[in-house]
Write a protein that holds these residues in place. Structure first.
Motif, PDB file in Angstrom:
ATOM      1  N   LEU A 199      -5.337   5.751   0.572  1.00 22.52           N
ATOM      2  CA  LEU A 199      -4.436   5.372  -0.514  1.00 22.52           C
ATOM      3  C   LEU A 199      -3.314   4.456  -0.022  1.00 22.52           C
ATOM      4  O   LEU A 199      -2.894   3.537  -0.735  1.00 22.52           O
ATOM      5  N   LYS A 200      -2.850   4.681   1.193  1.00 22.26           N
ATOM      6  CA  LYS A 200      -1.827   3.813   1.769  1.00 22.26           C
ATOM      7  C   LYS A 200      -2.380   2.404   1.953  1.00 22.26           C
ATOM      8  O   LYS A 200      -1.711   1.408   1.622  1.00 22.26           O
ATOM      9  N   TYR A 201      -3.605   2.302   2.463  1.00 17.13           N
ATOM     10  CA  TYR A 201      -4.242   0.995   2.655  1.00 17.13           C
ATOM     11  C   TYR A 201      -4.416   0.278   1.320  1.00 17.13           C
ATOM     12  O   TYR A 201      -4.122  -0.919   1.200  1.00 17.13           O
ATOM     13  N   LEU A 202      -4.889   0.996   0.309  1.00 21.84           N
ATOM     14  CA  LEU A 202      -5.120   0.394  -1.009  1.00 21.84           C
ATOM     15  C   LEU A 202      -3.816  -0.096  -1.626  1.00 21.84           C
ATOM     16  O   LEU A 202      -3.792  -1.133  -2.301  1.00 21.84           O
ATOM     17  N   LYS A 203      -2.746   0.627  -1.391  1.00 20.56           N
ATOM     18  CA  LYS A 203      -1.442   0.195  -1.908  1.00 20.56           C
ATOM     19  C   LYS A 203      -0.966  -1.054  -1.174  1.00 20.56           C
ATOM     20  O   LYS A 203      -0.465  -2.006  -1.800  1.00 20.56           O
ATOM     21  N   GLU A 204      -1.127  -1.078   0.152  1.00 23.78           N
ATOM     22  CA  GLU A 204      -0.703  -2.237   0.937  1.00 23.78           C
ATOM     23  C   GLU A 204      -1.470  -3.495   0.531  1.00 23.78           C
ATOM     24  O   GLU A 204      -0.930  -4.598   0.538  1.00 23.78           O
ATOM     25  N   GLN A 205      -2.751  -3.307   0.147  1.00 20.97           N
ATOM     26  CA  GLN A 205      -3.587  -4.438  -0.244  1.00 20.97           C
ATOM     27  C   GLN A 205      -3.442  -4.772  -1.734  1.00 20.97           C
ATOM     28  O   GLN A 205      -4.148  -5.638  -2.250  1.00 20.97           O
ATOM     29  N   LYS A 206      -2.530  -4.046  -2.400  1.00 19.97           N
ATOM     30  CA  LYS A 206      -2.268  -4.259  -3.832  1.00 19.97           C
ATOM     31  C   LYS A 206      -3.529  -4.087  -4.687  1.00 19.97           C
ATOM     32  O   LYS A 206      -3.768  -4.816  -5.647  1.00 19.97           O
TER      33      LYS A 206
END
Length: 237
Positions: A199-206
């Motif tokens: 979820l952190k990765y998905l947020k960083e990648q918008k």
């Protein structure tokens, strides 16, 4: 919170209500109607001899307790859903059900079901379909765990939630559910830390943004693409 249980049935993402049986309401005068306050036990481990618990209102959580004392949600049952034990099982002492909202249910014993089935033979197929929808869901879950790594399972869950509950809001889509990281971990069989990292990765990648009571999908095409990316974990870990 109300979910659209009937939408995109084949792509069900979470174990929730499965196949509701609205017609069973016509027979509640035959069974035993009870109300349960939030957090009350509806089914105790090794419970009594009733066969079905039919949910008239509210929401029930069916849970499993392992031998080492850990607990896991098996599925939820909302309005017109059923829980219960048509036959005595060896492991039924490990399962219990709790009202997670103020709830009203109707308990059906064997003699009640025999009366109902004699009066309406189609009800047999309704109950079978409910049970088989659960079997189908968990068969798919087993296949998911055999063929996909934990990261892909999380991504597939998120995409499945879009298919079943996604609502278009401007240029994005919203999944209006309060899904904790722990619950996502339990559904997918992925470690809690893995869920957090994805979820952190998905947020960083918008691509996706998770809030307390909803998940916002900013880039649906990228999310769908990632569900087929075998090496996505290289970017996350």
């Amino acid at each position: 919170m109300q979910y659209d249980y009937g939408r995109c049935e084949g792509a069900r993402a979470i174990p929730d209500t499965f196949y509701p049986i609205e017609k069973l309401r016509d027979f509640t005068h035959i069974g035993v109607v009870k109300t349960y306050a939030k957090d009350s036990n509806v089914i105790l481990p090794g419970g009594k001899d009733y066969m079905l618990v039919y949910v008239l209102s509210g929401r029930i959580s069916l849970n499993l307790m392992t031998e080492d004392g850990r607990e896991r949600v098996i599925y939820f049952s909302g309005e017109n859903g059923i829980l219960g034990r048509l036959y005595k099982m060896e492991n039924e002492n490990d399962t219990y059900a709790v009202a997670i909202e103020d709830s009203k249910v109707c308990l059906f014993f064997e003699e009640h079901l025999r009366i109902i089935f004699r009066q309406d033979e189609d009800m047999i197929f309704e109950v079978l379909r409910n049970c088989l929808s659960k079997v189908s869901y968990y068969m798919r879950q087993t296949i998911e765990r055999d063929f996909y790594n934990p990261t892909i399972r999380i991504l597939r869950l998120l995409h499945g939630l879009y298919l079943t509950n996604g609502i278009s809001v401007g240029d994005s889509y919203e999944i209006r559910m309060d899904l904790s990281l722990q619950f996502i971990s339990e559904i997918t069989g992925a470690h809690y830390v893995t869920v957090s990292k994805v979820l952190k990765y998905l947020k960083e990648q918008k691509i996706i943004e998770k809030k307390k009571d909803k998940i916002i999908i900013h880039d649906l095409e990228k999310l769908k693409e990632l569900t087929h990316e075998k090496h996505i974990y290289k970017y996350i870990y």
